[in-house]
Design an enzyme around this catalytic site. Structure first.
Site, mmCIF file in Angstrom:
data_model
loop_
_atom_site.group_PDB
_atom_site.id
_atom_site.type_symbol
_atom_site.label_atom_id
_atom_site.label_comp_id
_atom_site.label_asym_id
_atom_site.label_seq_id
_atom_site.Cartn_x
_atom_site.Cartn_y
_atom_site.Cartn_z
ATOM 1 C CG ASP A 14 50.951 -90.426 19.236
ATOM 2 O OD1 ASP A 14 50.645 -89.998 18.114
ATOM 3 O OD2 ASP A 14 51.408 -91.568 19.420
ATOM 4 C CG ASP A 29 54.551 -94.241 16.669
ATOM 5 O OD1 ASP A 29 54.423 -93.220 17.362
ATOM 6 O OD2 ASP A 29 53.643 -94.693 15.942
#
Length: 352
Positions: A198, A239
């Site tokens: 990420d 997420d």
């Protein structure tokens, strides 16, 4: 369905509809929606049998690499092909997935109001041009597919943010409910790999943000804002799902030990703190943030501190869901065999 799960599901439904009628602060909406979705998914994952799909350590190690290949492939597709063409193909794909996910999400609530035989009598059919492919479903599942088809059609035609979010939430809940990390070691490997993934793709390249903005499919949740220049705040489904399956593992670990929801609470609080920090940093710098940068340390950190404090690091690291389920199945089988022997060995005495 447990009472706390019912309340969380109802709150999630109200929160999803609220922006249609009142002005909801998008930052608050992001935090509450993410936390409620994880909470509902975690409790739905608690079943007599563990989730159907279990990830191995090898899969966890490869996941960031596979994710990177898929991400770059999508970036190149959007760059060299017509965006409308790519999104049309993806919309068709997610249309089918959306019906399946939303039907499975709504099924527990719907089947309670239908005849019992509708839940138990499967219907088998073969696809028209693929006779070798057999599809099995119940009448209850067919009824649950009606709202799923409605929302998928609405999304395909209008791309409305609410239809997008309903499908996205269904994907998240089903992901957390159906996927298992197997052990906390595998979970730590996966979260650590995606933590680096990420950070790299958000901070060091334009790929992640570009794909998220171009990808017109329910892979992200949209939260309406009052800013015309930026009409929506976004939160990627990853997420929610990726840390969510780790938090769900903590809940099932607690359930297996029958000592209350000790580590689930610490992991869930860590997730909530991580989401809140993400929102704070995003608003501070006015730039997109890799949410896992803050969520992963929150989830793992809170859980680690709690188990170290309790002196239970070893049982937590040794926990293996597949072995636990196998032992439970063996115990149930032994108990059933024992009951059968007793029943056969002792005559039934009746008193006059």
């Amino acid at each position: 369905m447990r009472m706390n799960e019912k309340l969380a599901s109802a709150a999630l439904a109200v929160l999803s509809l609220a922006p249609l009628f009142v002005n909801v602060n998008p930052n608050l909406n992001v935090v509450l929606t993410a936390c409620l979705t994880v909470y509902v998914g975690c409790y739905r994952s608690v079943k007599p049998a563990p989730p159907s799909e279990t990830m191995s350590k090898e899969h966890a190690m490869r996941f960031p690499l596979i994710g990177s290949v898929v991400l770059v492939s999508l970036f190149l597709l959007f760059k060299f092909l017509s965006k409308d063409l790519v999104n049309a193909i993806l919309t068709s794909y997610f249309f089918v997935l959306g019906i399946i996910a939303l039907s499975a999400t709504l099924l527990p609530a719907i089947e309670r109001f239908l005849p019992k035989k509708w839940n138990e009598s499967p219907i088998n059919c073969h696809l028209p041009y693929f006779k070798s492919v057999e599809v099995e479903f119940t009448k209850s599942q067919l009824v649950a597919a009606i709202p799923g088809t409605f929302f998928c059609t609405w999304y395909a035609l209008k791309k409305h943010w609410l239809a997008n979010n309903v499908l996205g939430l269904a994907f998240c809940i089903q992901g957390i409910e159906m996927l298992s990390l197997g052990s906390f070691k595998t979970g730590a490997i996966l979260l650590a790999g995606l933590f680096v993934y990420d950070i790299f793709w958000v901070f060091f390249t334009p790929v992640m943000v570009s794909v998220a903005k171009s990808f017109d499919a329910p892979i992200k949740l949209l939260f309406p804002t009052a800013d015309a220049a930026r009409p929506y705040s976004m939160l990627g489904l990853g997420d929610i799902v990726i840390p969510g399956i780790f938090v769900a593992l903590a809940l099932r670990f607690d359930v297996s030990r029958e000592k209350g929801e000790r580590y689930f609470k610490s992991a869930f609080i860590g997730y909530s703190v991580g989401v809140i920090v993400t929102i704070i940093v995003m608003n501070w710098f006015q730039a997109a943030q890799p949410a896992l940068l803050y969520i992963v340390p929150g989830v793992i950190g809170f859980l680690a501190v709690h188990c170290i404090w309790n002196g239970e690091v070893k049982p937590l690291l040794e926990f293996d869901e597949s072995k636990t389920s196998a032992q439970s199945s063996s115990a149930d089988t032994s108990q059933s065999d024992g009951d059968a022997v007793v029943a056969d060995g002792k005559p039934d005495h009746k008193s006059d």
